[in-house]
Design a protein around this motif. Structure first.
Motif, mmCIF file in Angstrom:
data_model
loop_
_atom_site.group_PDB
_atom_site.id
_atom_site.type_symbol
_atom_site.label_atom_id
_atom_site.label_comp_id
_atom_site.label_asym_id
_atom_site.label_seq_id
_atom_site.Cartn_x
_atom_site.Cartn_y
_atom_site.Cartn_z
ATOM 1 N N ASP A 162 -0.517 -2.114 92.881
ATOM 2 C CA ASP A 162 0.087 -1.819 91.583
ATOM 3 C C ASP A 162 -0.041 -3.036 90.679
ATOM 4 O OD1 ASP A 162 1.677 -0.418 89.645
ATOM 5 O OD2 ASP A 162 3.380 -1.667 90.253
ATOM 6 N N LEU A 192 6.259 11.330 89.771
ATOM 7 C CA LEU A 192 4.886 10.863 90.035
ATOM 8 C C LEU A 192 4.707 10.551 91.518
ATOM 9 C CD1 LEU A 192 2.128 10.092 88.934
ATOM 10 C CD2 LEU A 192 3.037 7.847 88.337
ATOM 11 N N LEU A 193 5.698 9.884 92.103
ATOM 12 C CA LEU A 193 5.615 9.580 93.536
ATOM 13 C C LEU A 193 5.626 10.883 94.344
ATOM 14 C CD1 LEU A 193 7.841 6.385 94.041
ATOM 15 C CD2 LEU A 193 5.486 6.604 93.263
ATOM 16 N N TYR A 228 6.838 1.449 98.574
ATOM 17 C CA TYR A 228 7.209 2.551 97.676
ATOM 18 C C TYR A 228 7.885 3.690 98.448
ATOM 19 C CZ TYR A 228 4.814 1.102 93.360
ATOM 20 O OH TYR A 228 4.429 0.470 92.206
ATOM 21 N N ARG A 245 2.140 12.374 94.240
ATOM 22 C CA ARG A 245 1.235 11.658 95.149
ATOM 23 C C ARG A 245 1.501 12.057 96.597
ATOM 24 N NH1 ARG A 245 1.990 5.734 92.134
ATOM 25 N NH2 ARG A 245 0.591 6.190 90.390
ATOM 26 N N GLU A 248 9.330 8.663 87.097
ATOM 27 C CA GLU A 248 8.518 7.950 88.098
ATOM 28 C C GLU A 248 8.648 8.597 89.475
ATOM 29 O OE1 GLU A 248 10.523 6.581 85.915
ATOM 30 O OE2 GLU A 248 9.280 5.184 84.747
ATOM 31 N N ARG A 291 -6.303 1.035 96.220
ATOM 32 C CA ARG A 291 -4.877 0.841 96.474
ATOM 33 C C ARG A 291 -4.353 1.958 97.367
ATOM 34 N NH1 ARG A 291 -0.353 2.084 91.767
ATOM 35 N NH2 ARG A 291 1.495 1.770 93.058
ATOM 36 N N ARG A 348 -9.280 2.378 91.434
ATOM 37 C CA ARG A 348 -9.134 1.876 90.071
ATOM 38 C C ARG A 348 -10.321 0.968 89.723
ATOM 39 N NH1 ARG A 348 -2.557 1.224 89.160
ATOM 40 N NH2 ARG A 348 -2.253 3.474 89.164
HETATM 41 C C1 IPM Z 1 1.006 3.039 88.401
HETATM 42 C C2 IPM Z 1 2.388 3.023 87.811
HETATM 43 C C3 IPM Z 1 3.318 3.744 88.779
HETATM 44 C C4 IPM Z 1 3.324 2.959 90.070
HETATM 45 C C5 IPM Z 1 4.768 3.954 88.260
HETATM 46 C C6 IPM Z 1 4.797 4.645 86.930
HETATM 47 C C7 IPM Z 1 5.599 4.695 89.274
HETATM 48 O O1 IPM Z 1 2.803 1.728 87.539
HETATM 49 O O2 IPM Z 1 0.466 4.127 88.641
HETATM 50 O O3 IPM Z 1 0.456 1.951 88.599
HETATM 51 O O4 IPM Z 1 4.070 1.993 90.218
HETATM 52 O O5 IPM Z 1 2.564 3.347 90.973
#
Ligand code: IPM
Ligand code: MG
Length: 361
Positions: free
Chosen positions: A250, A94-95, A143, A98, A91, A136, A108
């Protein structure tokens, strides 16, 4: 000379590689039909990168993303990494992606496919015709806020995070929301917790200021997040664009996803001021069904469609992919997550073949 586009593929973990294979099959087919070429650069990310490089987001992966026109990401994460220190978790990669690409705007869309209206846990009359977009904020809020961490105190251990937004962060995401509302039905609902949180008070003031500056033609409303969560299941048709911060977005986007019957149907786009966007399904890596050819590849295929439309400006190809998904559903084909009496159940690969057949029909 044929146009060619370089895109980075991040297959990630769990069902990621399976749905990526389907997306690639469909992208190949649709680009052939529309006379352009896609050059794929496959890079490790998440658990796959922890195994290969020891970190969830290798610098080489981030560089490859920066050097491409758009990024298609499947899913990351697996329970086996849950015990790793935060810096090494999928995770966190992923952050990092971004933040590294400056992707502050996460789009979304939730649109009910008529063939799936009865797959939802809500009554068909409540969800029939739902067409909303969650916008979002993605690189700020709780975060990323500091201070954060865990400390030992005299009375025990304490964990903390900070929900913070600067005015410019609210302004730029508000503009994205208003612009989208203008292209859609002209309504924007901003979601916050301004009755309790200072950060939300600023959020609300800035959204109103941007509205007053340039978007008087868009109808603006505000909801507290608890009420918004309730309204989403009570009367979701009232929403056009829902604008909100990172954490609330989220949560609300998962809730909104379930209106459509399965989180396996919903794509997303994460965009910055400039540079490549990241396109990815909203769902996770589903480790419980990984490697069993059971995954629903449709959210991934619809994410590929968003990549074509927004990232590569290949509108006709994007629309073709979306039509293929609609057609296959209308013909009664379903993956396990959406299976209903009278339908034909397919695995991930067979669904990919069915989608290709629909595309080429
Ligand atoms: C999302 C996911 C991510 C978030 C996680 C996997 C870090 O839940 O993309 O919604 O919380 O942003
Ligand atoms: Mg989420």
């Amino acid at each position: 000379m044929t146009t060619s586009h370089r895109i980075t593929l991040l297959a990630g973990d769990g069902i990621g590689p399976e749905i990526t294979a389907v997306a690639r099959q469909l992208l190949d087919a649709v680009s052939r039909r529309h006379g352009f070429t896609l050059i794929y650069d496959e890079q490790p990310m998440g658990g796959a990168a922890i195994e290969a490089n020891g970190v969830p987001l290798p610098e080489s992966t981030l560089e490859a993303c920066r050097a491409s026109e758009a990024v298609l990401l499947a899913a990351i994460g697996s329970p086996q990494y849950d015990k790793l220190p935060r810096q090494q978790r999928p995770e966190t990669g992923l952050l990092g992606l971004r933040a590294g690409l400056g992707l502050f705007a996460n789009l979304r869309p939730v649109k009910i496919v008529p063939a799936l209206a009865s797959a939802s846990s809500l009554k068909p009359e409540v969800i029939d015709g739902v067409d909303l977009m969650v916008v979002r904020e993605l690189t700020g809020g709780i975060y990323f806020g500091t201070p954060k961490g865990r400390v030992k105190t005299e009375s025990g251990e304490r964990g903390f995070n900070t929900m913070a937004y600067s005015d410019f962060e609210v302004d730029r995401i508000a503009r994205v929301g208003f612009e989208l509302a203008r292209q859609r039905r002209g309504q924007l609902c901003s979601v916050d917790k301004a009755n309790v949180l200072d950060v939300s008070q600023l959020w609300r003031e800035r959204v109103e200021a941007i509205h007053g500056e340039a978007y008087g033609d868009v109808a603006l409303s505000h909801l507290y997040v608890d009420n918004a969560a309730m309204q989403l299941v009570r009367a979701p048709k009232q929403f056009d664009v829902l604008l909100t911060g990172n954490l609330f977005g989220d949560i609300l986007s998962d809730e909104a996803a379930m209106l459509s019957g399965s989180i396996g149907m919903l794509p997303s786009a994460s965009l910055g001021e400039a540079g490549p966007g990241v396109f990815e399904p909203i769902h996770g890596s589903a480790p419980d069904i990984a490697g069993q050819d059971k995954a629903n590849p449709m959210a991934m295929v619809l994410s590929a469609a968003m990549l074509l439309r927004i990232g590569l400006k290949q509108e006709a190809a994007a629309a073709d992919l979306e039509r293929a998904v609609d057609q296959v559903l209308a013909e009664g084909y379903r993956t396990g997550d959406l299976m209903q009496a009278g339908c034909t159940q397919l695995g991930c690969r067979a669904m990919g073949d069915q989608l290709q057949a629909a595309l080429e029909s």
